[in-house]
Motif scaffolding. Sequence first.
Motif, PDB file in Angstrom:
ATOM      1  N   ALA A 101      39.978  83.952   7.029  1.00  0.00           N
ATOM      2  CA  ALA A 101      41.221  84.742   7.062  1.00  0.00           C
ATOM      3  C   ALA A 101      42.434  83.834   7.282  1.00  0.00           C
ATOM      4  N   GLU A 102      42.263  82.840   8.175  1.00  0.00           N
ATOM      5  CA  GLU A 102      43.404  81.961   8.461  1.00  0.00           C
ATOM      6  C   GLU A 102      43.580  80.858   7.410  1.00  0.00           C
ATOM      7  N   SER A 103      42.731  80.890   6.378  1.00  0.00           N
ATOM      8  CA  SER A 103      42.976  80.051   5.189  1.00  0.00           C
ATOM      9  C   SER A 103      43.711  80.874   4.141  1.00  0.00           C
ATOM     10  N   THR A 106      40.091  89.463   4.337  1.00  0.00           N
ATOM     11  CA  THR A 106      38.741  89.956   4.616  1.00  0.00           C
ATOM     12  C   THR A 106      38.525  91.223   3.770  1.00  0.00           C
ATOM     13  N   PHE A 107      37.349  91.821   3.899  1.00  0.00           N
ATOM     14  CA  PHE A 107      37.036  92.985   3.068  1.00  0.00           C
ATOM     15  C   PHE A 107      37.439  94.299   3.729  1.00  0.00           C
ATOM     16  N   ARG A 108      37.134  94.418   5.032  1.00  0.00           N
ATOM     17  CA  ARG A 108      37.230  95.747   5.656  1.00  0.00           C
ATOM     18  C   ARG A 108      38.354  95.886   6.666  1.00  0.00           C
ATOM     19  N   ASP A 109      39.141  94.828   6.901  1.00  0.00           N
ATOM     20  CA  ASP A 109      40.283  94.972   7.805  1.00  0.00           C
ATOM     21  C   ASP A 109      41.403  95.721   7.066  1.00  0.00           C
ATOM     22  N   THR A 165      26.601  81.413   5.766  1.00  0.00           N
ATOM     23  CA  THR A 165      27.872  82.087   5.512  1.00  0.00           C
ATOM     24  C   THR A 165      27.744  83.137   4.416  1.00  0.00           C
ATOM     25  N   GLN A 166      28.515  84.213   4.608  1.00  0.00           N
ATOM     26  CA  GLN A 166      28.605  85.235   3.560  1.00  0.00           C
ATOM     27  C   GLN A 166      29.776  84.913   2.633  1.00  0.00           C
ATOM     28  N   ASN A 167      30.539  83.872   2.979  1.00  0.00           N
ATOM     29  CA  ASN A 167      31.730  83.550   2.193  1.00  0.00           C
ATOM     30  C   ASN A 167      31.368  82.763   0.943  1.00  0.00           C
ATOM     31  N   ILE A 168      32.146  83.004  -0.116  1.00  0.00           N
ATOM     32  CA  ILE A 168      31.850  82.394  -1.418  1.00  0.00           C
ATOM     33  C   ILE A 168      32.914  81.371  -1.787  1.00  0.00           C
ATOM     34  N   VAL A 223      24.610  82.748   1.552  1.00  0.00           N
ATOM     35  CA  VAL A 223      23.739  83.875   1.178  1.00  0.00           C
ATOM     36  C   VAL A 223      24.342  84.785   0.105  1.00  0.00           C
ATOM     37  N   HIS A 224      25.670  84.776  -0.023  1.00  0.00           N
ATOM     38  CA  HIS A 224      26.293  85.570  -1.091  1.00  0.00           C
ATOM     39  C   HIS A 224      26.760  84.679  -2.245  1.00  0.00           C
ATOM     40  N   GLY A 225      26.262  83.446  -2.288  1.00  0.00           N
ATOM     41  CA  GLY A 225      26.560  82.555  -3.411  1.00  0.00           C
ATOM     42  C   GLY A 225      27.857  81.790  -3.227  1.00  0.00           C
ATOM     43  N   VAL A 242      27.653  84.391  -7.733  1.00  0.00           N
ATOM     44  CA  VAL A 242      27.922  85.128  -6.498  1.00  0.00           C
ATOM     45  C   VAL A 242      27.087  86.406  -6.492  1.00  0.00           C
ATOM     46  N   VAL A 243      26.858  86.902  -5.292  1.00  0.00           N
ATOM     47  CA  VAL A 243      26.009  88.092  -5.139  1.00  0.00           C
ATOM     48  C   VAL A 243      26.886  89.332  -5.106  1.00  0.00           C
ATOM     49  N   MET A 244      26.599  90.240  -6.006  1.00  0.00           N
ATOM     50  CA  MET A 244      27.343  91.502  -5.996  1.00  0.00           C
ATOM     51  C   MET A 244      26.450  92.571  -5.344  1.00  0.00           C
ATOM     52  N   PHE A 245      27.048  93.707  -5.003  1.00  0.00           N
ATOM     53  CA  PHE A 245      26.248  94.766  -4.376  1.00  0.00           C
ATOM     54  C   PHE A 245      25.069  95.124  -5.277  1.00  0.00           C
ATOM     55  N   GLY A 246      23.911  95.283  -4.676  1.00  0.00           N
ATOM     56  CA  GLY A 246      22.722  95.655  -5.445  1.00  0.00           C
ATOM     57  C   GLY A 246      21.949  94.449  -5.957  1.00  0.00           C
ATOM     58  N   GLY A 267      33.571  85.894  12.896  1.00  0.00           N
ATOM     59  CA  GLY A 267      34.359  86.536  11.839  1.00  0.00           C
ATOM     60  C   GLY A 267      33.588  87.412  10.889  1.00  0.00           C
ATOM     61  N   THR A 268      32.599  88.124  11.401  1.00  0.00           N
ATOM     62  CA  THR A 268      31.884  89.054  10.522  1.00  0.00           C
ATOM     63  C   THR A 268      31.730  90.403  11.211  1.00  0.00           C
ATOM     64  N   SER A 269      31.926  91.457  10.412  1.00  0.00           N
ATOM     65  CA  SER A 269      31.864  92.809  10.977  1.00  0.00           C
ATOM     66  C   SER A 269      30.430  93.218  11.288  1.00  0.00           C
ATOM     67  N   GLY A 270      29.480  92.624  10.573  1.00  0.00           N
ATOM     68  CA  GLY A 270      28.071  92.963  10.814  1.00  0.00           C
ATOM     69  C   GLY A 270      27.652  94.258  10.177  1.00  0.00           C
ATOM     70  N   ASN A 328      35.404  87.085  17.440  1.00  0.00           N
ATOM     71  CA  ASN A 328      35.955  88.100  16.537  1.00  0.00           C
ATOM     72  C   ASN A 328      37.046  88.846  17.305  1.00  0.00           C
ATOM     73  N   PRO A 329      38.258  88.933  16.745  1.00  0.00           N
ATOM     74  CA  PRO A 329      39.336  89.608  17.493  1.00  0.00           C
ATOM     75  C   PRO A 329      39.159  91.116  17.553  1.00  0.00           C
ATOM     76  N   ASN A 330      38.262  91.655  16.728  1.00  0.00           N
ATOM     77  CA  ASN A 330      38.095  93.121  16.671  1.00  0.00           C
ATOM     78  C   ASN A 330      36.656  93.530  16.981  1.00  0.00           C
TER      79      ASN A 330
HETATM   80  P1  OAD Z   1      34.362  92.142   6.744  1.00  0.00           P
HETATM   81  O1  OAD Z   1      35.651  92.295   6.026  1.00  0.00           O
HETATM   82  O2  OAD Z   1      33.424  93.269   6.772  1.00  0.00           O
HETATM   83  O3  OAD Z   1      34.647  91.755   8.252  1.00  0.00           O
HETATM   84  C1  OAD Z   1      35.536  90.741   8.594  1.00  0.00           C
HETATM   85  C2  OAD Z   1      35.461  90.541  10.077  1.00  0.00           C
HETATM   86  O4  OAD Z   1      36.304  89.455  10.404  1.00  0.00           O
HETATM   87  C3  OAD Z   1      35.927  91.737  10.897  1.00  0.00           C
HETATM   88  O5  OAD Z   1      34.973  91.990  11.912  1.00  0.00           O
HETATM   89  C4  OAD Z   1      37.251  91.270  11.493  1.00  0.00           C
HETATM   90  O6  OAD Z   1      37.464  91.794  12.796  1.00  0.00           O
HETATM   91  C5  OAD Z   1      37.041  89.789  11.558  1.00  0.00           C
HETATM   92  N1  OAD Z   1      38.276  88.989  11.507  1.00  0.00           N
HETATM   93  C6  OAD Z   1      39.441  89.267  10.900  1.00  0.00           C
HETATM   94  N2  OAD Z   1      40.297  88.241  11.043  1.00  0.00           N
HETATM   95  C7  OAD Z   1      39.650  87.295  11.759  1.00  0.00           C
HETATM   96  C8  OAD Z   1      39.985  86.000  12.226  1.00  0.00           C
HETATM   97  N3  OAD Z   1      41.185  85.448  11.978  1.00  0.00           N
HETATM   98  N4  OAD Z   1      39.069  85.314  12.950  1.00  0.00           N
HETATM   99  C9  OAD Z   1      37.853  85.847  13.213  1.00  0.00           C
HETATM  100  N5  OAD Z   1      37.475  87.063  12.777  1.00  0.00           N
HETATM  101  C10 OAD Z   1      38.358  87.778  12.066  1.00  0.00           C
HETATM  102  O7  OAD Z   1      33.701  90.799   6.181  1.00  0.00           O
HETATM  103  P2  OAD Z   1      32.181  90.291   6.308  1.00  0.00           P
HETATM  104  O8  OAD Z   1      31.585  90.712   7.592  1.00  0.00           O
HETATM  105  O9  OAD Z   1      32.176  88.866   5.948  1.00  0.00           O
HETATM  106  O10 OAD Z   1      29.773  90.990   0.370  1.00  0.00           O
HETATM  107  O11 OAD Z   1      31.562  91.151   5.136  1.00  0.00           O
HETATM  108  C11 OAD Z   1      30.376  90.818   4.563  1.00  0.00           C
HETATM  109  C12 OAD Z   1      30.369  91.137   3.109  1.00  0.00           C
HETATM  110  O12 OAD Z   1      31.080  92.337   2.780  1.00  0.00           O
HETATM  111  C13 OAD Z   1      31.048  90.129   2.220  1.00  0.00           C
HETATM  112  O13 OAD Z   1      30.347  88.941   2.059  1.00  0.00           O
HETATM  113  C14 OAD Z   1      31.106  90.895   0.910  1.00  0.00           C
HETATM  114  C15 OAD Z   1      31.637  92.199   1.453  1.00  0.00           C
HETATM  115  O14 OAD Z   1      31.292  93.324   0.718  1.00  0.00           O
HETATM  116  C16 OAD Z   1      29.576  91.148  -0.939  1.00  0.00           C
HETATM  117  O15 OAD Z   1      30.521  91.242  -1.710  1.00  0.00           O
HETATM  118  C17 OAD Z   1      28.154  91.199  -1.362  1.00  0.00           C
END
Ligand code: OAD
Length: 272
Positions: free
Chosen positions: A30-32, A36-39, A106-109, A124-126, A184-188, A211-214, A237-239
């Motif tokens: 995020a700081e690059s 992120t996906f779900r913020d 890492t899930q990052n691509i 793991v996601h390519g 890269v790995v897409m859903f499914g 930095g992953t929502s889990g 993780n800040p959230n």
């Molecule tokens: P998410 O977007 O689900 O979650 C990002 C997480 O990073 C959240 O828990 C935030 O609170 C946290 N976050 C945000 N800014 C941050 C920071 N500066 N430092 C630390 N943490 C921070 O992303 P992932 O958990 O990586 O998959 O999501 C996994 C997968 O969902 C991705 O690889 C992608 C996506 O769908 C595919 O596309 C297959």
Amino acid sequence: MTIDQEIQKAAEILAGAKNAAASCGAGVSAESGIATFRDPGGVWERVNPAEVGTADGLMATLQRSPEKLLPFFRELLDTFERAEPNPAHVALRDLEHMGILKTVVTQNIDNLHLEAGNTDVVEVHGNSFRFRCLSCSWSQDFSRKELIREVKEKIDSAEGFTLSEIIEMMPKCEHCQSVTRPDVVMFGEAVQDIPRAFDAARKCDVMLAVGTSGVVYPAAYLPFQAKEAGAWVIVVNPNENAFQRVSDAYIPLKAGEAMPKLVESVKSIIAG
Ligand code: OAD
């Protein structure tokens, strides 16, 4: 406990580790400058995962209305072109140099862990800068900035942005000249290298979940697997996130702030 106390506890755990692993997500980049996906404002708020996140959905969208995705692709290319490893990536590299961290899963691509200098990185996601042939087993890594420059030039000089023109922009397989796609790995689709990721989780003495929502499995299972196997779990993780309940230390800061502080604390503990 205060945040400083959590950092101190995490540092004490890490200072005694010999085989730590990290499980990283979009928050690390995020700081690059990579969203992120779900913020709030994240990727899945801006594009529909059903239209972009699956191979079938993406092909259908590109066939029907490719111009709809052009602004998103252009912005993605600009973002990935500008991105550099940030202090969180550098801190993870430092932990490897200190003999503490062995594997980054890492899930990052975005290739940034490798560019920062970590050597055992399980993607793991390519990786979006590796292309694989759709007909044979050929695949190749490309330099991030060069590839982006080439793709941008092709987009700018193409007559339009149609599916066939997009396919033409992809590198050709050097073995059979077939069409390729980003690896890269897409859903499914099947995740990559998952036995190596689970092996690291089972064998590590400390798991850093950064930095992953889990919410995306199987990657989300790794910190739980490590905990079950007896490892300490440190969460950065800040959230709110899925791993807090199994954490031994929880640092609710951005990774770019928390990770360098953590490394400095580990260094001072080791120095005595
Ligand atoms: P998410 O977007 O689900 O979650 C990002 C997480 O990073 C959240 O828990 C935030 O609170 C946290 N976050 C945000 N800014 C941050 C920071 N500066 N430092 C630390 N943490 C921070 O992303 P992932 O958990 O990586 O998959 O999501 C996994 C997968 O969902 C991705 O690889 C992608 C996506 O769908 C595919 O596309 C297959």
